[in-house]
Write an enzyme that holds these catalytic residues in place. Structure first.
Site, PDB file in Angstrom:
ATOM      1  NE  ARG A 276      42.355  35.380  42.404  1.00  0.00           N
ATOM      2  CZ  ARG A 276      41.912  35.931  41.284  1.00  0.00           C
ATOM      3  NH1 ARG A 276      41.773  36.815  40.391  1.00  0.00           N
ATOM      4  NH2 ARG A 276      41.486  34.639  40.702  1.00  0.00           N
ATOM      5  CG  HIS A 280      38.024  39.570  41.851  1.00  0.00           C
ATOM      6  ND1 HIS A 280      39.418  40.290  41.714  1.00  0.00           N
ATOM      7  CD2 HIS A 280      37.209  39.170  41.633  1.00  0.00           C
ATOM      8  CE1 HIS A 280      38.457  41.411  41.663  1.00  0.00           C
ATOM      9  NE2 HIS A 280      37.605  41.924  41.503  1.00  0.00           N
ATOM     10  CE1 TYR A 289      40.722  33.605  37.086  1.00  0.00           C
ATOM     11  CE2 TYR A 289      38.555  33.255  36.662  1.00  0.00           C
ATOM     12  CZ  TYR A 289      39.644  34.318  37.350  1.00  0.00           C
ATOM     13  OH  TYR A 289      38.843  34.283  38.857  1.00  0.00           O
TER      14      TYR A 289
END
Lengths: 380, 326
Positions: A276, A280, A289
């Site tokens: 990814r 998100h 993160y």
């Protein structure tokens, strides 16, 4: 052990001894590496220049679309949106082998496969802008395709149900394709679906978009398994891992699995390993993160560049054609964005008119109230 | 045709629809060769085969989720959940897909499916086998929640539920599965899902209930009649969406209302009925609406479940209170 419990023999330590009754293997499929070089020979039909140019064009469009949606969000014209950047080969490669008779049951990060399947960008936009009409796909062959589901994994038993209907009716040559993220493989519905798909030998193909992140959690937080593909073992059918950044691998694996399903030879689980490259969703900050080095490595392995290199090496794509594609893509995205932004609100009664085939009497006063209220305030 | 019990009437309706419509398929745990734990599907596997009466894995979310997919293809799945207490693994499917698919797709995909399940207490069953959680389902827009109280109604309502273009939750009061026999004509005539049944006319008080509690409610009406109190008795049948008009009309006539439900008191269907009547018939009411219900507690286990269940005496006392109110 019963014998040990009786004290007759010394118990063996756990995990040793016994007869080998089953052994499982998981294969990894990859054709085109990061440099755009072959590491294995792909199926001949995938070498068609027109097909790969189309794949490239769609992947590029979805990359640009992803960026456009982010800009719309930042300027307050778009709701929360789960990006697909870096995962274009998974969506494009899985949807390409679908025939019109197959059924697509997407998951929420499915703009890529929905677009290739035939959904218009403005439909995808409308859904994420907060308009139910976005899931009313107008392409006639999408009549039976499922809407975007938000509840993680819930689409999977439903996809198994579509496959059950196909099987019960003895419809040869039809299969169901569904998708789930790596996080979704932790859901009970995922395991239940593997179970029933195997038990009933359903014409179902499940693609896991393993983009390594379930919101903020890396895949290792989801499972102790070395692969997600091996979870098919529990369902009693084939699981395969593919390089999800290699569109040749994704398309070959899904095409073969769909063929197998259409021939009545049962389900397949395909884990597509990708990354990814975006947050998100548009309201997430992945920099908090995602380790920087990991992201850099993932960028180097991303799917678009390697396909571009291959197309260039083959003499299929040059700068002039690239510029032409970029222009076409820009126009399509602009038009579709305008269409979505300029879509008038549905009438107020629409919130009642799709609850039941016929609105129950109890709800008529509430329906009348929303209509009257909207008229009264002049919001309509 | 011999007289049938409620569960036999369910079986008759299922058989009728399996024979009538090739798209009707039953699925659930142990419903095949075994005929279901309550024998609701007895003989159907033998008559219609394993592809029409399907034994599923032991997984409620699978049963409902698979039904969603089948219905989306135009089949008419009738799913059985073995006991209502086991519905919760499937609740996600019910709340996020079953109830919403028509709305989510603006009518492109519709789900003509039925989810049947036995519910309610009083049969000395283990924990989780005795609750009445119809309100949890009734609260979800997009669902119809139907509860029969007689064999004939079970037959007619189940036919209607299977033929309905939208999902119907069909709750079968297992305490009265075999309590009453009545003649049920296998005529394929469906009953309306939209209407309460006014099964006894009266002038002093309206008694409203559904499912197994209809038994106590009817007995209370009989006992009260001996004391000269005339009860109108209404079987709600479809607890969602409610047929408010019939209830209002009755209370406008009687001026008093007692609602009887087995479920806990707060936030239940009885509360919704009381609220609708308070809004729409306040000037006709000559006494407060009373609710005779289970208590707001965890359903006691079998040894003491009798302490929880509403009784004829509790209903009679409530009627006496509303009759004496002034």
């Amino acid at each position: 052990m019963a014998t040990a419990a009786r004290g007759g023999r010394k118990a063996r330590p756990a995990g040793t001894g016994g007869e080998l009754v089953a052994r499982f293997e998981v294969r990894y499929l990859r054709f085109l590496d990061e440099r755009g070089e072959w590491v294995a020979e792909p199926p001949a039909e995938l070498l068609d220049p027109e097909l790969q140019l189309r794949n490239y064009r769609d992947m590029l469009l979805l990359r640009r679309f992803d960026h456009k949606v982010l800009m719309l969000h930042r300027t307050g014209r778009m709701g929360t949106y789960p990006g697909t950047m870096g995962q274009e080969a998974v969506g494009v490669g899985m949807a390409r082998p679908l025939t019109e008779r197959d059924v697509l049951v997407p998951y929420y990060r499915s703009a890529t496969d929905l677009y290739v399947r035939g959904a218009a960008l403005h439909e995808i936009l409308l859904y994420w802008m907060g308009d139910e009409r976005g899931s009313d796909f107008k392409a006639p062959h999408m009549k039976h395709d499922f809407p975007i589901p938000i509840c993680i994994g819930s689409q999977l038993p439903q996809a198994a149900g579509v496959a059950t209907a196909i099987k019960l009716r003895g419809e040869q040559g039809r299969a169901v394709l569904t998708a789930v993220g790596d996080g979704g493989t932790s859901q009970g519905d995922f395991y239940e679906t593997l179970n029933v798909a195997g038990a009933w030998n359903l014409p179902l193909v499940i693609v896991i978009n393993n983009n390594r992140w379930a919101l903020t959690e890396p895949t290792c937080a989801q499972t102790a398994c070395q692969t997600l593909a091996q979870k098919a073992v529990a369902g009693g059918f084939e699981g395969i891992q593919v390089d999800g950044n290699d569109i040749f691998a994704v398309q070959a694996a899904v095409a073969a699995a769909l063929d197998k399903a259409r021939r009545g030879q049962g389900p397949t689980l395909i884990e597509a390993l990708t990354y990814r490259l975006c947050a998100h969703t548009t309201i997430d900050n992945a920099a908090r993160y995602v380790p920087k080095e990991e992201l850099e490595a993932a960028n180097a392995a991303e799917p678009l560049v390697r396909l571009r290199r291959w197309l260039q090496n083959q003499g299929i794509l040059d700068d002039r054609l690239e510029a032409k594609l970029e222009n076409e893509i820009k126009d399509e995205i602009e038009q579709e964005v305008e269409l979505a932004l300029n879509t008038p609100l549905p009438p107020p009664e629409a919130m009642f008119d799709y609850l039941y085939a016929e609105l129950p009497e109890k709800l008529w006063p509430q329906r009348a109230e929303v209509i009257a209220r909207e008229r009264g305030t002049g919001d309509a | 045709m011999p007289e049938l019990t409620l569960v036999e009437a369910v079986n008759l309706a299922l058989a009728h629809e399996l024979a009538r419509d090739p798209e009707v398929v039953l699925l659930g745990q142990d419903i095949g060769k075994a005929g279901g734990v309550f024998r609701a599907t007895d003989g159907l596997w033998q008559r219609f085969g394993a592809e029409r009466v399907i034994d599923t894995p032991l997984a409620e979310s699978t049963i409902v989720g698979v039904s969603v997919g089948m219905a989306a293809q135009g089949m008419r799945p009738v799913a059985e959940i073995q006991f209502m207490g086991f519905i919760f693994p499937a609740f996600n499917q019910i709340a996020t897909a079953v109830a919403r698919m028509r709305n989510r797709t603006r009518g492109r995909i519709t789900l003509p499916l039925v989810i049947r399940m036995p519910f309610g207490g009083g049969i000395h069953a283990p924990e989780h086998h005795s609750e009445s959680t119809e309100a949890l389902l009734a609260h979800l827009p997009g669902l119809k929640v139907v509860i029969p109280s007689t064999p004939a109604r079970a037959y007619g309502l189940l036919l209607a539920a299977i033929r309905d273009p939208d999902p119907v939750i069909f709750l079968e009061p297992k305490r009265i599965y075999r309590q009453q026999r009545e003649y049920v004509e296998d005529d394929g005539e469906a009953y309306p899902l939209e209407a309460c049944f006014v099964e006894r006319e009266g002038s002093d008080v309206t008694l409203v209930s559904w499912g197994a509690m209809m038994k106590e409610t009817r007995e209370a009406a009989e006992r009260l009649a001996q004391d000269g109190i005339s009860c109108e008795v209404i079987d709600v049948v479809t607890v969602a969406p409610l047929d408010v008009a019939t209830l209002v009309e009755s209370v406008q006539k009687t001026g008093r209302c007692v609602v009887v439900q087995e479920a806990p008191r707060s936030g239940g269907v009885a509360s919704e009925i009381a609220a609708e009547l308070a809004e729409k018939a306040i000037l006709s009411l000559i006494a407060p609406i009373e609710r005779v219900t289970g208590y707001d507690t965890i359903m006691p286990y079998p040894r003491t479940e009798h302490r929880y269940m509403p009784t004829v005496s509790r209903i009679v006392e409530a009627v006496q209170r509303v009759m004496e109110f002034h």
